[in-house]
Design a protein around this motif. Structure first.
Motif, PDB file in Angstrom:
ATOM      1  N   GLU A  27       0.813  -1.220   0.000  1.00 29.04           N
ATOM      2  CA  GLU A  27       0.000   0.000   0.000  1.00 29.04           C
ATOM      3  C   GLU A  27       0.846   1.269   0.000  1.00 29.04           C
ATOM      4  N   GLN A  28       1.968   1.244   0.726  1.00 32.54           N
ATOM      5  CA  GLN A  28       2.752   2.462   0.940  1.00 32.54           C
ATOM      6  C   GLN A  28       4.179   2.379   0.420  1.00 32.54           C
ATOM      7  N   GLY A  29       4.608   1.211   0.006  1.00 32.45           N
ATOM      8  CA  GLY A  29       5.961   1.066  -0.500  1.00 32.45           C
ATOM      9  C   GLY A  29       7.010   1.354   0.553  1.00 32.45           C
ATOM     10  N   PHE A  30       8.078   2.042   0.143  1.00 34.69           N
ATOM     11  CA  PHE A  30       9.184   2.330   1.049  1.00 34.69           C
ATOM     12  C   PHE A  30       8.811   3.327   2.143  1.00 34.69           C
ATOM     13  N   ALA A 110       8.439   1.751  -8.832  1.00 28.46           N
ATOM     14  CA  ALA A 110       8.153   3.159  -9.130  1.00 28.46           C
ATOM     15  C   ALA A 110       8.866   4.089  -8.156  1.00 28.46           C
ATOM     16  N   GLU A 111       9.109   3.618  -6.928  1.00 30.69           N
ATOM     17  CA  GLU A 111       9.712   4.470  -5.902  1.00 30.69           C
ATOM     18  C   GLU A 111      11.219   4.291  -5.763  1.00 30.69           C
ATOM     19  N   ALA A 112      11.790   3.328  -6.467  1.00 31.02           N
ATOM     20  CA  ALA A 112      13.195   2.983  -6.247  1.00 31.02           C
ATOM     21  C   ALA A 112      14.132   4.174  -6.423  1.00 31.02           C
ATOM     22  N   HIS A 113      13.850   5.052  -7.388  1.00 34.39           N
ATOM     23  CA  HIS A 113      14.746   6.190  -7.609  1.00 34.39           C
ATOM     24  C   HIS A 113      14.668   7.215  -6.481  1.00 34.39           C
ATOM     25  N   GLN A 114      13.557   7.212  -5.729  1.00 34.33           N
ATOM     26  CA  GLN A 114      13.425   8.131  -4.599  1.00 34.33           C
ATOM     27  C   GLN A 114      14.057   7.567  -3.323  1.00 34.33           C
ATOM     28  N   PHE A 115      14.165   6.243  -3.249  1.00 32.68           N
ATOM     29  CA  PHE A 115      14.728   5.583  -2.078  1.00 32.68           C
ATOM     30  C   PHE A 115      15.825   4.600  -2.524  1.00 32.68           C
ATOM     31  N   GLN A 120      18.280  -0.750  -2.879  1.00 30.66           N
ATOM     32  CA  GLN A 120      19.458  -1.597  -3.017  1.00 30.66           C
ATOM     33  C   GLN A 120      19.543  -2.618  -1.898  1.00 30.66           C
ATOM     34  N   ALA A 121      19.179  -2.205  -0.680  1.00 30.34           N
ATOM     35  CA  ALA A 121      19.188  -3.144   0.443  1.00 30.34           C
ATOM     36  C   ALA A 121      18.147  -4.236   0.244  1.00 30.34           C
ATOM     37  N   LEU A 122      16.988  -3.858  -0.261  1.00 26.77           N
ATOM     38  CA  LEU A 122      15.930  -4.839  -0.511  1.00 26.77           C
ATOM     39  C   LEU A 122      16.374  -5.848  -1.568  1.00 26.77           C
ATOM     40  N   TYR A 123      17.023  -5.363  -2.612  1.00 21.48           N
ATOM     41  CA  TYR A 123      17.513  -6.266  -3.658  1.00 21.48           C
ATOM     42  C   TYR A 123      18.598  -7.191  -3.108  1.00 21.48           C
ATOM     43  N   ARG A 124      19.514  -6.634  -2.332  1.00 20.39           N
ATOM     44  CA  ARG A 124      20.615  -7.434  -1.775  1.00 20.39           C
ATOM     45  C   ARG A 124      20.097  -8.508  -0.825  1.00 20.39           C
TER      46      ARG A 124
END
Length: 210
Positions: A27-30, A110-115, A120-124
């Motif tokens: 619902e809220q993403g990062f 959609a939010e990755a560029h803002q956070f 990167q931590a989520l991907y790792r």
């Protein structure tokens, strides 16, 4: 000797907290906060900090639980390479077919560029860790002579790509996908068999990477 096993109440609370995080991420993403997680889980913010320490540690706890569920088939004993990989593939595909997972992926992308640091931590902690666990399992199979020797990390990434195919993209773009268990099982078998032919111990294809 005192027991360090968590109580039933603590296990239930952790499950509620993890469920709250997954719901809020879709619902809220990062932007999710510890306050929002506490309110959704029905506990205090102080309880969350006491149990997890930080928002980042809480997210890692949820990711670790997802990884444990995704790779549980790789922990089962036995020499049935095909059966184990198909079971793993079915677990992974079922997870990716969860509408909340698709919604979360769309929002986080959609939010990755803002956070960037959080992304990167989520991907790792998620994608990279999944590749590592699968690579460790494949490396053991190679050592046993069940698969030809090659780079297990590259093999793990290739296998995951084959398992997912384009189906997750189909869901993200709201076009028909392999929604039924039968369709997913057929694809899982096809991807697994193709991978096993490529990495057969008797394969005389390209030489292993240095």
């Amino acid at each position: 000797m005192p027991s360090f096993l968590p109580s039933f109440a603590a296990i239930q609370r952790r499950q509620r907290v993890h469920a709250a995080v997954r719901e809020l991420m879709s619902e809220q993403g990062f932007r999710i906060s510890m306050e929002a997680v506490a309110a959704r889980a029905g506990c205090s913010k102080q309880t969350l900090y006491a149990q997890f320490g930080s928002k980042q540690a809480l997210l890692r706890s949820v990711i670790d639980e997802n990884l444990d569920l995704a790779t549980v088939r790789l922990d089962e004993p036995g020499d049935d390479l095909r059966g184990t990989l198909i079971a793993f593939a079915m677990e992974h595909l079922a997870h990716l077919c969860d509408p909340s997972v698709v919604a979360t992926s769309q929002l986080l992308t959609a939010e990755a560029h803002q956070f960037p640091e959080e992304a990167q931590a989520l991907y790792r902690d998620g994608c990279d860790a999944l590749v590592q666990r699968l690579a460790t399992w494949l490396a053991a199979a190679m050592q046993r002579g069940q698969l030809r020797h090659d780079d297990p990390h590259l093999a793990a990434e290739l296998l995951l790509s084959m398992i997912v195919g384009l189906d997750f993209e189909r869901q993200r773009f709201a076009v028909p996908h392999r929604q039924s268990v039968m369709a997913r099982r057929r694809w899982a078998g096809f991807a697994t068999d193709t991978f096993l032919r490529a990495f057969s111990a008797e394969s005389t294809g390209a030489a292993a990477s240095p």
